[in-house]
Design a protein around this motif. Structure first.
Motif, PDB file in Angstrom:
ATOM      1  N   THR A  34       0.836  -1.144  -0.005  1.00 54.13           N
ATOM      2  CA  THR A  34       0.180   0.176   0.047  1.00 54.13           C
ATOM      3  C   THR A  34       0.870   1.166  -0.093  1.00 54.13           C
ATOM      4  O   THR A  34       2.100   1.212   0.275  1.00 54.13           O
ATOM      5  CB  THR A  34      -0.912  -0.159   1.063  1.00 54.13           C
ATOM      6  OG1 THR A  34      -0.303  -0.114   2.731  1.00 54.13           O
ATOM      7  CG2 THR A  34      -1.950  -1.176   1.268  1.00 54.13           C
ATOM      8  N   CYS A  35       0.206   2.465  -0.317  1.00 48.43           N
ATOM      9  CA  CYS A  35       0.895   3.583  -0.253  1.00 48.43           C
ATOM     10  C   CYS A  35       1.649   3.824   1.013  1.00 48.43           C
ATOM     11  O   CYS A  35       0.998   3.615   2.102  1.00 48.43           O
ATOM     12  CB  CYS A  35      -0.027   4.734  -0.525  1.00 48.43           C
ATOM     13  SG  CYS A  35       0.358   6.333  -0.482  1.00 48.43           S
ATOM     14  N   CYS A  40      -2.883   6.560   4.525  1.00 47.11           N
ATOM     15  CA  CYS A  40      -3.493   5.942   3.224  1.00 47.11           C
ATOM     16  C   CYS A  40      -3.230   4.637   3.098  1.00 47.11           C
ATOM     17  O   CYS A  40      -2.316   4.110   3.328  1.00 47.11           O
ATOM     18  CB  CYS A  40      -2.563   6.935   2.212  1.00 47.11           C
ATOM     19  SG  CYS A  40      -3.348   6.478   0.462  1.00 47.11           S
ATOM     20  N   ASN A  42      -4.616   3.080  -0.033  1.00 47.26           N
ATOM     21  CA  ASN A  42      -4.680   2.515  -1.516  1.00 47.26           C
ATOM     22  C   ASN A  42      -3.513   1.949  -1.910  1.00 47.26           C
ATOM     23  O   ASN A  42      -2.471   2.096  -1.262  1.00 47.26           O
ATOM     24  CB  ASN A  42      -4.785   4.053  -2.189  1.00 47.26           C
ATOM     25  CG  ASN A  42      -5.951   4.888  -1.920  1.00 47.26           C
ATOM     26  OD1 ASN A  42      -7.006   4.286  -1.624  1.00 47.26           O
ATOM     27  ND2 ASN A  42      -5.922   6.076  -1.942  1.00 47.26           N
ATOM     28  N   CYS A  65       0.425   5.987  -3.789  1.00 48.36           N
ATOM     29  CA  CYS A  65      -0.621   5.870  -4.839  1.00 48.36           C
ATOM     30  C   CYS A  65      -0.820   7.045  -5.763  1.00 48.36           C
ATOM     31  O   CYS A  65       0.049   8.123  -5.551  1.00 48.36           O
ATOM     32  CB  CYS A  65      -2.022   5.801  -3.949  1.00 48.36           C
ATOM     33  SG  CYS A  65      -2.522   7.214  -2.923  1.00 48.36           S
ATOM     34  N   ASP A  67      -3.087   9.235  -6.072  1.00 44.10           N
ATOM     35  CA  ASP A  67      -3.546  10.291  -5.368  1.00 44.10           C
ATOM     36  C   ASP A  67      -2.656  11.178  -4.427  1.00 44.10           C
ATOM     37  O   ASP A  67      -2.351  12.389  -4.582  1.00 44.10           O
ATOM     38  CB  ASP A  67      -4.885  10.345  -4.608  1.00 44.10           C
ATOM     39  CG  ASP A  67      -6.172   9.939  -5.432  1.00 44.10           C
ATOM     40  OD1 ASP A  67      -6.101  10.407  -6.477  1.00 44.10           O
ATOM     41  OD2 ASP A  67      -7.008   9.141  -4.778  1.00 44.10           O
TER      42      ASP A  67
END
Length: 92
Positions: A34-35, A40, A42, A65, A67
């Motif tokens: 993950t990020c 976060c 994502n 991610c 974003d």
């Protein structure tokens, strides 16, 4: 660790690994997962160029991610996030 995502106009795909995310994986020997931005969850999609708020002024790569990679403010990474040098080559 607080870092700023720096969008380098001259940043090409990593020549030694085909992408900066693969470069990070090869150097750290960790799974992308993950990020790495705190809070976060994502999936990581890019190897982002970052600079630390304090300390040396070197380019580093961390998985983010899409974003979080678009952010322009200072972000805090998850504790124990491993970064990789943004230098191409030099690893096997």
């Amino acid at each position: 660790m607080e870092v700023k995502v720096i969008h380098r106009n001259s940043a090409r795909a990593c020549e030694c690994c085909s992408s900066w995310l693969k470069h990070w994986e090869k150097i750290t020997k960790e799974d992308v997962g993950t990020c790495r931005t705190k809070s976060c969850t994502n999936p990581s999609k890019v190897g982002a160029h970052v600079k630390r708020k304090s300390g040396d002024n070197t380019w580093r790569i961390v998985p983010l991610c899409h974003d979080c990679n678009k952010r322009t403010d200072w972000i805090t990474l998850n504790k124990h996030t491993t970064s990789a040098p943004a230098e191409q080559g030099g690893h096997k």
